[in-house]
Design an enzyme around this catalytic site. Sequence first.
Site, PDB file in Angstrom:
ATOM      1  N   CYS A 130       0.473  -1.070   0.200  1.00  0.00           N
ATOM      2  CA  CYS A 130      -0.109  -0.024  -0.099  1.00  0.00           C
ATOM      3  C   CYS A 130       1.360   1.331   0.081  1.00  0.00           C
ATOM      4  O   CYS A 130       1.744   1.086   0.944  1.00  0.00           O
ATOM      5  CB  CYS A 130      -0.831   0.074   1.142  1.00  0.00           C
ATOM      6  SG  CYS A 130      -1.768   1.586   1.476  1.00  0.00           S
ATOM      7  N   CYS A 185       0.351   3.895   3.081  1.00  0.00           N
ATOM      8  CA  CYS A 185       0.843   3.068   3.981  1.00  0.00           C
ATOM      9  C   CYS A 185       2.415   3.621   4.025  1.00  0.00           C
ATOM     10  O   CYS A 185       2.935   3.394   5.305  1.00  0.00           O
ATOM     11  CB  CYS A 185       0.383   1.284   3.989  1.00  0.00           C
ATOM     12  SG  CYS A 185      -1.413   1.022   4.031  1.00  0.00           S
TER      13      CYS A 185
END
Length: 105
Positions: A30, A33
């Site tokens: 991600c 992230c």
Amino acid sequence: MIKHIESKSEFEKVLAENPLVLVDFFATWCGPCRMLGPVLEEIQEEKAVEALIVKVDVDNPQNKDVARQFGIRSIPTLILFKNGEAVRTSLGFIPKEEVINFINK
């Protein structure tokens, strides 16, 4: 360095032993992230907040129950726990000052 939670029992133990815990639900693939990770590391290194910061990889099979328990459908998701209870949630990337404010509200 931020602790990575590897099981539901470890997650429950961390919540039981610490009055204020910020949990970052993330995945290694991600992009947002990966942007948030260094921000959280910096906050922890600076001791900018009283909370313990931990990470839960939602793709780790041993963490699936934890992610499901809190209805994680979008990552990154930050959940602040106070005395074992979820008190605040934030979805998506937020900058350092907003993370600090999120914890200190």
